[in-house]
Write a protein that holds these residues in place. Structure first.
Motif, PDB file in Angstrom:
ATOM      1  N   LEU A  36      52.943 -50.317  45.537  1.00  0.00           N
ATOM      2  CA  LEU A  36      51.878 -49.901  44.631  1.00  0.00           C
ATOM      3  C   LEU A  36      51.949 -50.707  43.343  1.00  0.00           C
ATOM      4  O   LEU A  36      53.033 -50.949  42.811  1.00  0.00           O
ATOM      5  N   GLY A  37      50.781 -51.083  42.829  1.00  0.00           N
ATOM      6  CA  GLY A  37      50.703 -51.780  41.564  1.00  0.00           C
ATOM      7  C   GLY A  37      50.926 -50.830  40.398  1.00  0.00           C
ATOM      8  O   GLY A  37      51.017 -49.609  40.566  1.00  0.00           O
ATOM      9  N   GLY A  38      50.994 -51.351  39.199  1.00  0.00           N
ATOM     10  CA  GLY A  38      51.356 -50.594  38.010  1.00  0.00           C
ATOM     11  C   GLY A  38      50.487 -49.388  37.706  1.00  0.00           C
ATOM     12  O   GLY A  38      50.981 -48.290  37.527  1.00  0.00           O
ATOM     13  N   LYS A  39      49.170 -49.571  37.629  1.00  0.00           N
ATOM     14  CA  LYS A  39      48.295 -48.457  37.251  1.00  0.00           C
ATOM     15  C   LYS A  39      48.211 -47.404  38.346  1.00  0.00           C
ATOM     16  O   LYS A  39      48.077 -46.225  38.055  1.00  0.00           O
ATOM     17  N   LEU A  40      48.297 -47.819  39.613  1.00  0.00           N
ATOM     18  CA  LEU A  40      48.288 -46.829  40.697  1.00  0.00           C
ATOM     19  C   LEU A  40      49.550 -45.986  40.656  1.00  0.00           C
ATOM     20  O   LEU A  40      49.515 -44.780  40.876  1.00  0.00           O
ATOM     21  N   ARG A  41      50.670 -46.616  40.379  1.00  0.00           N
ATOM     22  CA  ARG A  41      51.933 -45.884  40.310  1.00  0.00           C
ATOM     23  C   ARG A  41      51.958 -44.981  39.089  1.00  0.00           C
ATOM     24  O   ARG A  41      52.401 -43.830  39.149  1.00  0.00           O
ATOM     25  N   ARG A  42      51.465 -45.479  37.958  1.00  0.00           N
ATOM     26  CA  ARG A  42      51.482 -44.710  36.717  1.00  0.00           C
ATOM     27  C   ARG A  42      50.556 -43.500  36.789  1.00  0.00           C
ATOM     28  O   ARG A  42      50.882 -42.426  36.299  1.00  0.00           O
ATOM     29  N   ALA A  43      49.389 -43.657  37.430  1.00  0.00           N
ATOM     30  CA  ALA A  43      48.440 -42.558  37.558  1.00  0.00           C
ATOM     31  C   ALA A  43      48.746 -41.666  38.756  1.00  0.00           C
ATOM     32  O   ALA A  43      48.025 -40.704  39.008  1.00  0.00           O
ATOM     33  N   ARG A  44      49.783 -41.991  39.498  1.00  0.00           N
ATOM     34  CA  ARG A  44      50.230 -41.232  40.680  1.00  0.00           C
ATOM     35  C   ARG A  44      49.124 -41.055  41.707  1.00  0.00           C
ATOM     36  O   ARG A  44      48.899 -39.972  42.234  1.00  0.00           O
ATOM     37  N   ILE A  45      48.425 -42.154  41.985  1.00  0.00           N
ATOM     38  CA  ILE A  45      47.377 -42.132  43.005  1.00  0.00           C
ATOM     39  C   ILE A  45      48.040 -42.262  44.368  1.00  0.00           C
ATOM     40  O   ILE A  45      48.859 -43.139  44.591  1.00  0.00           O
ATOM     41  N   ARG A  46      47.689 -41.354  45.273  1.00  0.00           N
ATOM     42  CA  ARG A  46      48.297 -41.325  46.603  1.00  0.00           C
ATOM     43  C   ARG A  46      47.604 -42.321  47.528  1.00  0.00           C
ATOM     44  O   ARG A  46      46.375 -42.393  47.559  1.00  0.00           O
ATOM     45  N   GLU A  52      41.679 -47.689  53.011  1.00  0.00           N
ATOM     46  CA  GLU A  52      41.207 -49.040  52.734  1.00  0.00           C
ATOM     47  C   GLU A  52      41.690 -49.414  51.340  1.00  0.00           C
ATOM     48  O   GLU A  52      41.442 -48.683  50.380  1.00  0.00           O
ATOM     49  N   VAL A  53      42.394 -50.540  51.212  1.00  0.00           N
ATOM     50  CA  VAL A  53      42.982 -50.936  49.937  1.00  0.00           C
ATOM     51  C   VAL A  53      42.700 -52.411  49.653  1.00  0.00           C
ATOM     52  O   VAL A  53      42.325 -53.173  50.548  1.00  0.00           O
ATOM     53  N   ARG A  54      42.890 -52.790  48.406  1.00  0.00           N
ATOM     54  CA  ARG A  54      42.816 -54.185  47.977  1.00  0.00           C
ATOM     55  C   ARG A  54      44.225 -54.600  47.573  1.00  0.00           C
ATOM     56  O   ARG A  54      44.873 -53.925  46.776  1.00  0.00           O
ATOM     57  N   VAL A  55      44.699 -55.710  48.132  1.00  0.00           N
ATOM     58  CA  VAL A  55      46.071 -56.168  47.917  1.00  0.00           C
ATOM     59  C   VAL A  55      46.036 -57.502  47.171  1.00  0.00           C
ATOM     60  O   VAL A  55      45.283 -58.409  47.538  1.00  0.00           O
ATOM     61  N   ALA A  56      46.860 -57.613  46.123  1.00  0.00           N
ATOM     62  CA  ALA A  56      47.017 -58.872  45.400  1.00  0.00           C
ATOM     63  C   ALA A  56      48.240 -59.585  45.961  1.00  0.00           C
ATOM     64  O   ALA A  56      49.338 -59.043  45.961  1.00  0.00           O
ATOM     65  N   ARG A  70      42.543 -48.690  45.563  1.00  0.00           N
ATOM     66  CA  ARG A  70      42.337 -47.882  46.771  1.00  0.00           C
ATOM     67  C   ARG A  70      40.876 -47.515  46.845  1.00  0.00           C
ATOM     68  O   ARG A  70      40.336 -46.895  45.930  1.00  0.00           O
ATOM     69  N   ASN A  71      40.201 -47.907  47.927  1.00  0.00           N
ATOM     70  CA  ASN A  71      38.777 -47.600  48.084  1.00  0.00           C
ATOM     71  C   ASN A  71      38.589 -46.139  48.429  1.00  0.00           C
ATOM     72  O   ASN A  71      39.409 -45.540  49.090  1.00  0.00           O
ATOM     73  N   ARG A  72      37.489 -45.584  47.972  1.00  0.00           N
ATOM     74  CA  ARG A  72      37.218 -44.162  48.229  1.00  0.00           C
ATOM     75  C   ARG A  72      36.604 -43.963  49.584  1.00  0.00           C
ATOM     76  O   ARG A  72      35.967 -44.735  50.143  1.00  0.00           O
TER      77      ARG A  72
END
Length: 72
Positions: A36-46, A52-56, A70-72
């Motif tokens: 998980l990237g920084g903002k996803l980890r910090r916001a605790r997004i599951r 469906e995700v976007r990967v750098a 993470r796409n909705r």
């Protein structure tokens, strides 16, 4: 290396590993080991299986990456 140097790929989570790692299958059929990237980890997004995700991905090592969206 800057954030601008990363390549963004769309994919689907195919397996969830231990330690917060995910195996993502990108559009070309390749599999990327991602965390998980920084903002996803910090916001605790599951992120769960079959999301469906976007990967750098770094152009130097396309087998590892960061999940940045993470796409909705």
């Amino acid at each position: 290396m800057n954030k601008d140097d990363l390549v963004l790929l769309e994919g689907k989570v195919v397996s969830v590993g231990e330690g917060g790692t995910f195996r993502v299958e990108v559009n070309g059929g390749q599999q990327v080991l991602a965390k998980l990237g920084g903002k996803l980890r910090r916001a605790r997004i599951r992120v769960v299986l079959s999301d469906e995700v976007r990967v750098a991905v770094s152009p130097f090592d396309p087998t590892h990456g960061l999940i940045v969206h993470r796409n909705r």
